[in-house]
Enzyme design. Structure first.
Site, mmCIF file in Angstrom:
data_model
loop_
_atom_site.group_PDB
_atom_site.id
_atom_site.type_symbol
_atom_site.label_atom_id
_atom_site.label_comp_id
_atom_site.label_asym_id
_atom_site.label_seq_id
_atom_site.Cartn_x
_atom_site.Cartn_y
_atom_site.Cartn_z
ATOM 1 N N GLY A 685 1.622 -17.965 3.594
ATOM 2 C CA GLY A 685 1.989 -18.367 4.941
ATOM 3 C C GLY A 685 2.116 -17.165 5.856
ATOM 4 N N CYS A 686 2.070 -17.425 7.157
ATOM 5 C CA CYS A 686 2.123 -16.326 8.127
ATOM 6 C C CYS A 686 3.484 -15.645 8.117
ATOM 7 C CB CYS A 686 1.776 -16.842 9.520
ATOM 8 S SG CYS A 686 2.695 -18.327 10.017
ATOM 9 N N TYR A 687 4.550 -16.443 8.257
ATOM 10 C CA TYR A 687 5.890 -15.879 8.176
ATOM 11 C C TYR A 687 6.089 -15.174 6.830
ATOM 12 C CZ TYR A 687 8.155 -18.137 12.263
ATOM 13 O OH TYR A 687 8.565 -18.514 13.511
ATOM 14 N N ALA A 688 5.579 -15.803 5.761
ATOM 15 C CA ALA A 688 5.788 -15.266 4.413
ATOM 16 C C ALA A 688 5.069 -13.934 4.230
ATOM 17 C CB ALA A 688 5.311 -16.267 3.372
ATOM 18 N N GLY A 690 4.292 -11.611 6.614
ATOM 19 C CA GLY A 690 5.025 -10.576 7.333
ATOM 20 C C GLY A 690 6.358 -10.248 6.696
#
Length: 868
Positions: A685-688, A690
């Site tokens: 995931g994107c949040y994950a 970063g």
């Protein structure tokens, strides 16, 4: 070079390549107090305070390694890009033309170690400043002890026999003191207290043994540099007959600069610059061509200050325009030379700028010269200078043209973008190399920005210096290889209108390109509007985008309607080894695929059975599943039901398989070894992504659970209407959601093997994520310690940039890399806050999918990914 505009008393911008300045705090203190320790570590020896001498390596490899080590240390005061471009610039001239540094006598008394450290750093990266020092305070002290009262006339020290006798001893003593301080730090230096300047009496009856320099012995200086030693000079001169004469050190430095014509003339003093007598604030920059006359009228510009400014102007008037003067303290020398922001006072000739509103006011011959030399549209024959002038003359809304007197820079703004939005459009911005090096580009930008607080412009996605544009912009939108920038737009509605027109133009451009058989726009790069081009005036050189070697692989994309699907299409369109075979979307079935120009593709609505058939027939090498969570199962089962189906690569962008051990978790920076030949890849995931990049280097040093405050643009909420992507609901708002047990909180905790707390928010911008991560530490650490850990962890990672400053979302939107920085350490040393920014649609999704596919399919990992 992409400089930042910095407010100042007498300026609109800093110098791009000829700037000089101070360490920022608190890092400044760390760097300055540990110069010797850093140098000792770089040279693999004990600190300079010990009795051991530095052991010099006789190999080029060792010298290069040391230079690289010291260069990395310079990254503590500026970005990698700043440091490297200044090094290239300073190294581009002969060694003796780098810099003349005049050192005041007080600096030798009060800041000797700091000065020696600063000069040692410069020498370690291959630079040879020519150092000339004075000794005024030391001379006055000894004269007082000898009962000699110093006497001056017109600011010149009257030098009798006794004064000259003491002056010789003082200069020799101070010269050797600096040489010895440098040698202690392992830096070779050659004392040259005499033999450099030839002089005649200035006025023997009036001033005594005071000289007027008539010649400079360059050979002695060059010999020192050829021997690998810094030349350390005094301002003593000799007549042809051998009589020693005293010369003011500032005057001697000026004469030395006239002969050598260096890039920098640096005056070191304890005040760190010139100060405005009315406000008490330091003067950042003085552009003499524009400000000199007005500056001398100021009531506080008198006595020594007025004399200093006049002397500097006289000096610079006879030097190349690329030369500049910096007045700075010794402790701030590194940042003055290697960063854009600077710290002392920069004085340069500058450029007088113009602003015209009619074609008749323009110097057409000079305009033609700059356009024919620098404008890509004119150079490629897509337009002529005459056509451009005709279009300006007939512009309904009018225009303003900006530039400098010699037309080294030309910028043209249309008062209306021509599309009915009422927003001015920057139609052209071209500059010569000389103008870029002297920062005229920023001066022109500052001038036009006063007239146009709101503005739109477009830059090619492949422009290496997009960061400069991001710095100038309030927002951006990326589509089909072009980036729309804007600043000063006062409402979300206006932004939506501008972006919508841009998207429509890009879509039409691609349709036109796909149907075009020949001509300048057959490659899909047709311009329906005037823009900055990929050969922008800010480019510093070409770069290799990707490898073109290897076989072509066929990709099937299921779920292409969303933002991530569109970004995937764009990347694959520019990928030399990937082609789209099928693109599936229920809502877009039967429509042509926009943004893809390799060959015509039409959307289809593939069923699981059809996916099975195409897998079995070998028409597709890899499937990318860009579907919502919980939807991809039938397609995965269809592929796996085919005999030998496991040879087919499946890359799932949803969260369905991120907790499944039989699938490879596709975060290459931490799982690269498992990806070659992998056939089942779960894209993080994107949040994950970063969050893990921000946390993992410190995993072994944590004493508790990290807390992650995440903010995403509303593209992260997808295309399905909801309050989290409703621009009216988002206006002037920040919306928290899923405050506990968010899927990415569980994903990060699972992958790290360490619980994290995650608080997501959505903001009223379109694209990009900020992650502010608070982490408790199990031991006391400094910001320098932590940054070193991150730099080592991500050394060689092309899609992770470790930066000193706090990264900003707008600097990262549209980029394929993650930025990690900030490194704020609590006063206890037991807690750190790290900031990461990531584009949720690129490295947070599409870019990472391509990265994973490249590795699994046997291609170079970064093929097709722009390495900004």
């Amino acid at each position: 070079m992409i400089p930042q505009i910095r407010a100042a008393t007498h300026t609109t911008a800093r110098s791009a390549l000829l700037r000089a300045g101070a360490y920022s705090t608190p890092r400044a203190t760390v760097m300055m107090t540990n110069h010797r320790r850093y140098l000792a570590l770089a040279a693999n020896r004990t600190p300079a305070s010990s009795t051991s001498k530095r052991s010099y390596s006789n190999t080029a490899t060792s010298a290069q390694s040391e230079k690289e080590t010291i260069t990395k240390l310079l990254y503590n005061i500026g970005s990698r890009k700043e440091v490297e471009q200044y090094l290239r610039h300073f190294s581009s001239v002969e060694s003796q033309k780098f810099a003349v540094i005049k050192v005041g006598g007080a600096v030798l008394t009060d800041e000797l170690d700091t000065l020696a450290s600063a000069l040692t750093f410069l020498n370690r990266v291959g630079l040879y400043p020519i150092v000339l020092h004075g000794a005024g305070p030391q001379l006055n002290k000894l004269l007082e002890g000898a009962g000699v009262i110093p006497d001056y006339h017109d600011g010149i020290r009257i030098t009798d026999d006794k004064t000259l006798e003491i002056a010789r001893k003082v200069f020799m003593s101070e010269n050797l003191k600096l040489v010895e301080a440098l040698e202690k730090m392992g830096t070779r230096a050659r004392p040259l207290p005499g033999g450099i300047f030839t002089a005649e009496y200035l006025d023997k009856e009036r001033y005594g043994y005071v000289g007027k320099i008539t010649g400079v012995n360059k050979e002695a200086i060059q010999s020192s540099i050829r021997a690998g030693a810094l030349p350390i000079l005094t301002s003593l001169a000799e007549t042809p007959a051998g009589q020693i004469l005293n010369v003011n050190a500032d005057v001697a430095a000026g004469e030395l600069a006239r002969v050598l014509e260096p890039l920098k003339i640096v005056y070191l003093n304890e005040k760190n610059g010139l100060y405005n007598g009315d406000t008490g604030k330091k003067i950042d920059v003085i552009n003499l061509d524009e400000e000199y006359d007005e500056l001398l009228k100021q009531p506080w510009v008198k006595y020594g200050t007025k004399l200093k400014i006049k002397e500097i102007k006289e000096l610079l008037d006879h030097l190349p325009r690329s030369s500049s003067v910096a007045i700075i303290s010794a402790g701030h020398l590194h940042k003055e030379l290697f960063t854009d922001s600077g710290a002392g006072t920069l004085i340069r000739r500058g450029f007088k700028l113009f602003k015209h509103q009619s074609v008749d006011q323009l110097d057409k011959d000079r305009l033609r010269k700059i356009l024919e030399a620098e404008d890509p549209e004119v150079k490629a024959g897509r337009t002529s200078v005459s056509s451009f002038l005709h279009a300006l003359e007939n512009s309904k809304g009018g225009f303003k043209a900006y530039g400098d007197e010699p037309y080294e820079v030309l910028a043209v703004v249309r008062n209306d973008d021509g599309k009915g939005s009422g927003v001015p459009s920057l139609e052209k911005f071209v500059a010569s190399k000389s103008a870029i090096l002297n920062n005229v580009t920023d001066n022109v930008w500052a001038l036009l920005s006063k007239d146009y607080p709101s503005l739109t412009w477009v830059v090619d996605q492949n422009d290496e210096n997009k960061g400069w544009h991001f710095d100038k912009a309030d927002g951006s939108f990326n589509k089909n290889g072009k980036i729309l920038f804007w600043k000063g737009l006062d409402s979300v509605d206006t932004v939506e209108s501008v972006v919508s027109r841009f998207v429509n133009e890009q879509s039409q451009a691609n349709v036109d390109a796909a149907t075009s058989k020949t001509g300048a726009f057959a490659d899909g790069q047709r311009r329906g509007f005037s823009t900055f081009s990929s050969t922008s005036p800010f480019r510093t050189g070409g770069r290799r985008m990707y490898s073109t070697a290897g076989p072509v692989k066929k990709i099937g994309l299921i779920g292409a309607r969303g933002y991530t699907g569109q970004e995937l299409i764009r990347i694959v369109n520019n990928h030399p080894n990937l082609e789209i075979a099928y693109v599936s979307s229920r809502e877009l079935e039967g429509k042509p695929l926009e943004g893809y120009t390799k060959h015509p593709v039409t959307y289809v609505n593939l069923s699981a059975e059809q996916v099975k058939e195409k897998t079995q027939s070998g028409e597709v090498d890899a499937w990318i599943l860009a579907l919502p969570n919980g939807v991809c199962k039938p397609f995965v089962e269809a592929v796996e039901s085919v005999e030998e189906g496991k040879k087919m690569v499946l890359c799932d962008l949803s969260a369905d398989h991120r907790f499944t051990d039989t699938w490879t978790y596709g975060l290459p920076e931490f799982n690269r070894a498992k990806l070659p030949g992998a056939t089942r890849i779960s894209n993080p995931g994107c949040y994950a992504t970063g969050s893990q990049l921000a946390i993992r280097p410190l995993l072994a040093h944590l004493s508790g659970n990290p807390s992650i405050f995440g903010v995403s643009g509303y593209s992260g909420a997808g295309t399905k209407p909801s309050p989290n992507n409703d621009v009216n609901h988002l206006r002037d708002n920040l919306i928290p959601y899923s405050l506990t047990n968010h899927i990415h909180e569980r994903e990060v905790s699972h992958q790290l093997g360490h619980e994290v707390h995650f608080m997501p928010h959505v903001a009223p911008y379109f694209q990009g994520i900020n992650l502010t991560v608070n982490m408790p530490l199990n031991k006391t650490m400094t910001a320098a310690d932590i940054r070193e850990i991150y730099e080592q962890a991500y050394d060689g990672e092309k899609l992770v940039h470790v930066v000193k400053n706090i990264p900003l979302v707008k600097e990262n939107a549209g980029h394929h890399f993650v930025k990690v920085g900030g490194f704020g350490v609590h006063s206890s040393g037991k807690r750190v806050v790290v900031v990461a920014t990531i584009d949720n649609l690129l490295k947070g999704a599409a870019t990472q999918a391509v990265q994973n596919l490249n590795i699994s399919l046997g291609l170079d990992e970064y093929t097709g990914i722009p390495l900004d």
